[in-house]
Structure formats: structure tokens, C-alpha cells
Design a protein around this motif. Sequence first.
Motif, PDB file in Angstrom:
ATOM      1  N   VAL A 142     -10.309  22.678 -24.365  1.00 13.29           N
ATOM      2  CA  VAL A 142      -9.099  21.861 -24.469  1.00 13.29           C
ATOM      3  C   VAL A 142      -8.482  21.732 -23.086  1.00 13.29           C
ATOM      4  O   VAL A 142      -8.311  22.727 -22.368  1.00 13.29           O
ATOM      5  N   ASP A 166     -10.749  26.163 -27.280  1.00 19.33           N
ATOM      6  CA  ASP A 166     -11.908  25.292 -27.472  1.00 19.33           C
ATOM      7  C   ASP A 166     -11.851  24.705 -28.872  1.00 19.33           C
ATOM      8  O   ASP A 166     -11.303  25.333 -29.804  1.00 19.33           O
ATOM      9  N   ALA A 182     -11.538  18.070 -24.623  1.00 14.16           N
ATOM     10  CA  ALA A 182     -10.589  17.427 -25.536  1.00 14.16           C
ATOM     11  C   ALA A 182      -9.220  17.499 -24.877  1.00 14.16           C
ATOM     12  O   ALA A 182      -8.686  18.597 -24.658  1.00 14.16           O
ATOM     13  N   THR A 184      -5.136  16.836 -24.416  1.00 12.51           N
ATOM     14  CA  THR A 184      -3.932  16.711 -25.232  1.00 12.51           C
ATOM     15  C   THR A 184      -3.144  15.466 -24.821  1.00 12.51           C
ATOM     16  O   THR A 184      -3.352  14.904 -23.745  1.00 12.51           O
ATOM     17  N   LEU A 202      -3.938  16.298 -29.977  1.00 14.90           N
ATOM     18  CA  LEU A 202      -5.069  15.941 -29.131  1.00 14.90           C
ATOM     19  C   LEU A 202      -5.194  14.422 -29.081  1.00 14.90           C
ATOM     20  O   LEU A 202      -4.940  13.728 -30.068  1.00 14.90           O
ATOM     21  N   ILE A 215      -2.911  21.442 -30.914  1.00 16.77           N
ATOM     22  CA  ILE A 215      -3.043  22.808 -30.387  1.00 16.77           C
ATOM     23  C   ILE A 215      -1.640  23.393 -30.218  1.00 16.77           C
ATOM     24  O   ILE A 215      -0.641  22.668 -30.129  1.00 16.77           O
TER      25      ILE A 215
END
Length: 315
Positions: A142, A166, A182, A184, A202, A215
Amino acid sequence: MEDIKRFVTSKDLLIFLFFLLITSFLWLLEALRKNYETVIQIPISYVNVPNDYLITNELPQKTRITITGRGTSLLSHRYGKRFDPLKVDVGKFMKRNRELFYTKELIEPLKKQIKDGIQIERIYPDTIRIKLSKQAEKKVPVKLNAKVELFQQYCFCDSLQISPQDVIAYGPTEILDSLEFAETDSIILTNVKDTLRTTILLKNVPNVTFSNKEIDLSICTEPFTEKDIIAPISIINLPNNRNLRIFPSTATIHCQVGISSYDRIDASSFSIEVNYNETALDNDSKLPIHIKKSPQEAFNIKIKPSSTDYIIEEK
């Protein structure tokens, strides 16, 4: 002119308007008994998509249906009725091993939502192309896209903490091969102090789904203060046949630290040095003092003095 004025103010006008209203109403009833044609729009939903497959093309979200019937029935369908979405069973469609779905299959479930006496003439589009791709999966880190501005006289206790770090990405292989992280959504946090916890979505990636849609972000801060530490200066790269005397042999390290780290940080937390290879041949220059090691909790570090005088002696 006087005749018009008398008519407007007399009972004759009210009688005229009454019969006009009755006549209009009867005409409307007669008109609504006739058959008409109109178009209604009904939403489509795509259900039962297998977990290991992904729809990779853009699908119509509504269908346009031409219906005929009496005006009274059509009027309620055109303006007053809310239709449930027509469901396309993708799992069932896949078993036929084809890309085209024929919307005439939606007519039977549609009939359950319309009144008797209304005929379905046409449905548009008549076909829907559904492209499916078997999904691969890939674990990606992330990437936090955040700007954090702290409240005055506050510092971080620790690095920004995100959970999970992750996620699993699901999508076509050709897309996942180039997917590195990925990311945000962008977020700006100002005047942060103490402990702050929030969630961040995300970013959407076309044709890719993630195991998490958001997240958790945790930020720990505390007030900071200043500290002065006296530390010895070490010498590196000194030849075996030389001595190097430096003046002073210690330096004051000025830094800022969080209050929780104040007592833990001392001279042993730092390592400062001068390099013999930077000496000048005439012995008149000064040697700059370098910071070799410093604790993560210390910041805005300054050394006083920033250089030393020195004398080179032969052994």
C-alpha cells in the motif's frame, strides 16, 4: 367594453368555467381510453459474477423498453411506477460459452412488473456484449498518499502506521503484471497533535479489485523540546606514523527531541568525527566535524563548533 366587464363579474363566467372544466375532464378520459406507445427505462443489474472472473467491458446500466397500451395504464408506468432492476445472471450466462446476451430473455421477468393489457413491443439494446476475464491475484504494498502538518511544537513519536501494509489485487494478468502498489486517495491533515486515527480509501484501478477497500492510518505525535549534548570527536583515516591533535576534542550537539525520548538520548546516541584525509598540508585550515550516527528521534541537529583546529605530529 361594458358588456365584457358585466360578463366577467357575473355568475355566467363561473357557469362557463364549470362546464369548460367538465368538458376538458371528459375529453381527457376519452383520450386516455385510446392506445398509445411510450418508452420506459428500467435499470439492469448483473448478478452472480463468479469470484474468480471479472467483467472487463463497460455494460449498459439501463434498458429502454417500448410499450403500448391504454393511456391510463401507460401514464402510471411512465411517471408513477418505480421498476425493480432487471437481473442478468452472469454465472448462468457463462455456461453458454458466448459473449452476447439477448435482452429478450428479460421480457418474462419484466411482465411481472407491468399491468395486464400493456404490450412489450421492443427492447433496446437487443443484445449486450459481456466480456469476462479470469482473474489473477497479486500481493502489492500500500502506498500512502498523505500530507501531514503537525500542530506547533509537536513532532512524530513514530513513523506513520498503516494497516494493512499489503493487499491482494485481483484482476487480469496483463494488468497485474504492471501493478506495483495500491495507492490511497490523497489526504491532507493539518494541526495534528496527540494520536489520530482515520481511514483512507484505496484509489480505484479499472478492472482491478482489492482485498481491502480502505486502510487504517494511525499517527502518533507528542510535544518536542530542545537538548544540548556534549560528545567526543573521533578521528578516522589516521596514518600509523602520525598523531592528530584537535582543538576542541569535544563538540556540543544541539537537537530537538520528543519529550518521551528526552532522557534516553545522550552522548552515546551520537557519533561525530573528523577525517584526517581532509587535513591541509600547511596545517592552517580547520577540519569539518561530521555526524556519523544520530538517533531517529532527534531532528534539526546542529554541531557547535562545526569544525576544529588541529596539529599533525610525526611519531
